[in-house]
Design a protein around this motif. Structure first.
Motif, short mmCIF file in Angstrom:
data_model
loop_
_atom_site.label_atom_id
_atom_site.label_comp_id
_atom_site.label_asym_id
_atom_site.label_seq_id
_atom_site.Cartn_x
_atom_site.Cartn_y
_atom_site.Cartn_z
N LEU A 1 0.81 -1.22 0.00
CA LEU A 1 0.00 0.00 0.00
C LEU A 1 0.85 1.27 0.00
O LEU A 1 0.40 2.32 -0.45
CB LEU A 1 -0.93 -0.01 1.22
CG LEU A 1 -2.02 -1.09 1.22
CD1 LEU A 1 -2.82 -1.02 2.52
CD2 LEU A 1 -2.93 -0.94 0.01
N GLY A 2 2.06 1.17 0.50
CA GLY A 2 2.95 2.33 0.52
C GLY A 2 3.31 2.83 -0.87
O GLY A 2 3.78 3.95 -1.02
N ALA A 3 3.09 1.98 -1.88
CA ALA A 3 3.42 2.38 -3.25
C ALA A 3 2.33 3.21 -3.91
O ALA A 3 2.55 3.78 -4.98
CB ALA A 3 3.70 1.13 -4.09
N LEU A 4 1.15 3.28 -3.29
CA LEU A 4 0.03 3.95 -3.94
C LEU A 4 0.29 5.43 -4.20
O LEU A 4 -0.13 5.98 -5.22
CB LEU A 4 -1.25 3.77 -3.12
CG LEU A 4 -1.89 2.39 -3.20
CD1 LEU A 4 -3.06 2.30 -2.22
CD2 LEU A 4 -2.36 2.10 -4.62
N GLY A 5 0.97 6.09 -3.28
CA GLY A 5 1.30 7.49 -3.49
C GLY A 5 2.18 7.69 -4.71
O GLY A 5 1.99 8.64 -5.48
N LYS A 6 3.12 6.79 -4.91
CA LYS A 6 4.00 6.87 -6.07
C LYS A 6 3.22 6.62 -7.35
O LYS A 6 3.46 7.27 -8.39
CB LYS A 6 5.15 5.87 -5.92
CG LYS A 6 6.05 6.14 -4.72
CD LYS A 6 7.12 5.07 -4.60
CE LYS A 6 7.99 5.32 -3.37
NZ LYS A 6 7.24 5.23 -2.10
N VAL A 7 2.30 5.68 -7.30
CA VAL A 7 1.49 5.38 -8.47
C VAL A 7 0.67 6.61 -8.88
O VAL A 7 0.55 6.92 -10.07
CB VAL A 7 0.57 4.18 -8.19
CG1 VAL A 7 -0.46 4.02 -9.29
CG2 VAL A 7 1.39 2.91 -8.06
N ARG B 1 -3.43 -2.41 -13.34
CA ARG B 1 -2.76 -3.11 -12.25
C ARG B 1 -3.01 -2.55 -10.85
O ARG B 1 -2.90 -3.26 -9.87
CB ARG B 1 -1.25 -3.13 -12.53
CG ARG B 1 -0.89 -4.02 -13.70
CD ARG B 1 0.45 -3.67 -14.30
NE ARG B 1 0.83 -4.63 -15.32
CZ ARG B 1 0.28 -4.69 -16.53
NH1 ARG B 1 -0.63 -3.81 -16.88
NH2 ARG B 1 0.67 -5.60 -17.40
N VAL B 2 -3.32 -1.28 -10.79
CA VAL B 2 -3.59 -0.67 -9.48
C VAL B 2 -4.94 -1.17 -8.96
O VAL B 2 -5.88 -1.33 -9.73
CB VAL B 2 -3.60 0.87 -9.61
CG1 VAL B 2 -4.10 1.53 -8.35
CG2 VAL B 2 -2.20 1.37 -9.96
N PRO B 3 -5.05 -1.44 -7.66
CA PRO B 3 -6.35 -1.84 -7.10
C PRO B 3 -7.42 -0.79 -7.37
O PRO B 3 -7.14 0.40 -7.48
CB PRO B 3 -6.07 -1.96 -5.59
CG PRO B 3 -4.60 -2.18 -5.49
CD PRO B 3 -3.99 -1.41 -6.63
N GLY B 4 -8.65 -1.24 -7.48
CA GLY B 4 -9.76 -0.33 -7.72
C GLY B 4 -10.21 0.38 -6.45
O GLY B 4 -9.65 0.18 -5.36
N TRP B 5 -11.24 1.20 -6.61
CA TRP B 5 -11.82 1.92 -5.47
C TRP B 5 -12.33 0.93 -4.44
O TRP B 5 -12.82 -0.15 -4.79
CB TRP B 5 -12.98 2.80 -5.98
CG TRP B 5 -13.53 3.72 -4.95
CD1 TRP B 5 -13.11 4.98 -4.65
CD2 TRP B 5 -14.60 3.45 -4.05
NE1 TRP B 5 -13.84 5.51 -3.63
CE2 TRP B 5 -14.78 4.59 -3.23
CE3 TRP B 5 -15.43 2.35 -3.83
CZ2 TRP B 5 -15.74 4.66 -2.24
CZ3 TRP B 5 -16.40 2.41 -2.85
CH2 TRP B 5 -16.55 3.56 -2.06
N PRO B 6 -12.15 1.18 -3.12
CA PRO B 6 -11.73 2.44 -2.51
C PRO B 6 -10.23 2.54 -2.23
O PRO B 6 -9.78 3.54 -1.67
CB PRO B 6 -12.52 2.44 -1.20
CG PRO B 6 -12.56 1.00 -0.82
CD PRO B 6 -12.70 0.24 -2.12
N ILE B 7 -9.46 1.52 -2.60
CA ILE B 7 -8.03 1.54 -2.30
C ILE B 7 -7.28 2.41 -3.30
O ILE B 7 -6.45 3.25 -2.93
CB ILE B 7 -7.47 0.11 -2.28
CG1 ILE B 7 -8.14 -0.71 -1.19
CG2 ILE B 7 -5.96 0.13 -2.08
CD1 ILE B 7 -7.76 -2.19 -1.21
N GLY B 8 -7.54 2.18 -4.57
CA GLY B 8 -6.81 2.88 -5.61
C GLY B 8 -7.73 3.34 -6.72
O GLY B 8 -8.94 3.41 -6.56
#
Length: 215
Positions: free
Chosen positions: A90-96, A128-135
Motif C-alpha cells: 500500500l505504501g506504493a500507492l502514493g508513487k502510483v 494493475r492498481v487496485p480499484g476503489w476504494p483503495i486505488g
C-alpha cells in the motif's frame, strides 16, 4: 502492485521520436531509459527499489527542468511507476498517483510523443492498481487507453504486450495469444537491445500462461 514493475513501459520507445529535443536533452533521456532497462532486467529484484528511487529523482528533475517536453514527463512517470512496482504494498500507492499525474501531463502536452507511450504506460497503471476504494484501478479505462495506444503504434512491442496482458486478465485467451504473437514479431529498436530482450522474455512467459488456458 508487484506487477507494476513490468510497466514499463516502458524502455519502450524509439529514438526517432526524440527529434523535438536538442542533443544534450536527447542524451539525458537516453541515459535514463538505458538505466531503466538495466535496473528492470539485470538487477536482482531486492535491489530494484533503491535503484529506481535514485533514477526517479533524476527523471523527475529532468521533467521539472524541461516542463514543455512530453518525453521527459513520460519517462518520469515510467520510472516512478516502476519504483512503485518494485516497492509493492500500500505504501506504493502514493508513487502510483504521482506517476499517473506525470503521464497525464505528457498527454496534455503531446499525445503522440514517443509513439503514444503515455497511453500505454497509463493504461498499465489502470490495469494493475487496485480499484476503489483503495486505488484508481479501472479495467474499462485501461482498455480505452490501450486502444488509443494501438491506434498510434499498432505494431509496437510494448503496446501489443500490454494489450495482450489486458486481454489475458479479461480471460480472452485466444485474442491475447494473437496480440502476444504479433508482439514477438515487432521490429527491433536500434539502441534498445536490452529493453527489447527483456520485454520478449516477458511476452514469452505470458504467452506460456495464455496457452495453458487454451490447450
Amino acid at each position: 502492485m508487484r506487477t507494476l514493475a513490468t510497466c514499463l513501459l516502458l524502455g519502450l520507445l524509439s529514438q526517432g521520436a526524440w527529434a523535438a529535443l536538442d542533443a544534450p536533452d536527447q542524451q539525458r533521456l537516453n541515459d535514463i531509459q538505458q538505466r531503466w532497462a538495466q535496473i528492470q532486467y539485470q538487477l536482482p529484484a531486492e535491489q530494484r527499489s533503491v535503484a529506481f528511487e535514485q533514477l526517479a529523482s533524476q527523471a523527475s528533475a529532468f521533467a521539472r527542468e524541461r516542463p514543455g517536453a512530453a518525453e521527459a514527463w513520460i519517462w518520469s512517470g515510467i520510472v516512478i511507476s516502476s519504483w512503485a512496482g518494485a516497492q509493492g504494498g500500500l505504501g506504493a500507492l502514493g508513487k502510483v498517483k504521482a506517476a499517473r499525474a506525470d503521464l497525464e501531463k505528457a498527454l496534455a502536452l503531446d499525445p503522440q510523443a514517443l509513439q503514444g507511450s503515455a497511453y500505454t504506460s497509463l493504461a498499465a497503471l489502470y490495469d494493475r492498481v487496485p480499484g476503489w476504494p483503495i486505488g484508481f484501478g479501472d479495467t474499462d479505462k485501461a482498455e480505452q487507453l490501450l486502444q488509443q495506444a494501438l491506434h498510434i503504434n499498432p505494431d509496437g512491442i510494448d503496446s501489443l504486450y500490454f494489450w495482450g496482458d489486458h486481454l489475458y486478465r479479461q480471460k480472452k485467451y485466444s485474442e491475447a495469444r494473437s496480440a502476444l504473437q504479433k508482439a514477438l514479431l515487432a521490429a527491433p529498436r536500434p539502441g534498445r537491445e536490452s529493453a527489447d530482450a527483456g520485454r520478449r522474455k516477458e511476452i514469452e512467459t505470458l504467452l506460456g500462461d495464455v496457452n495453458k488456458n487454451i490447450d
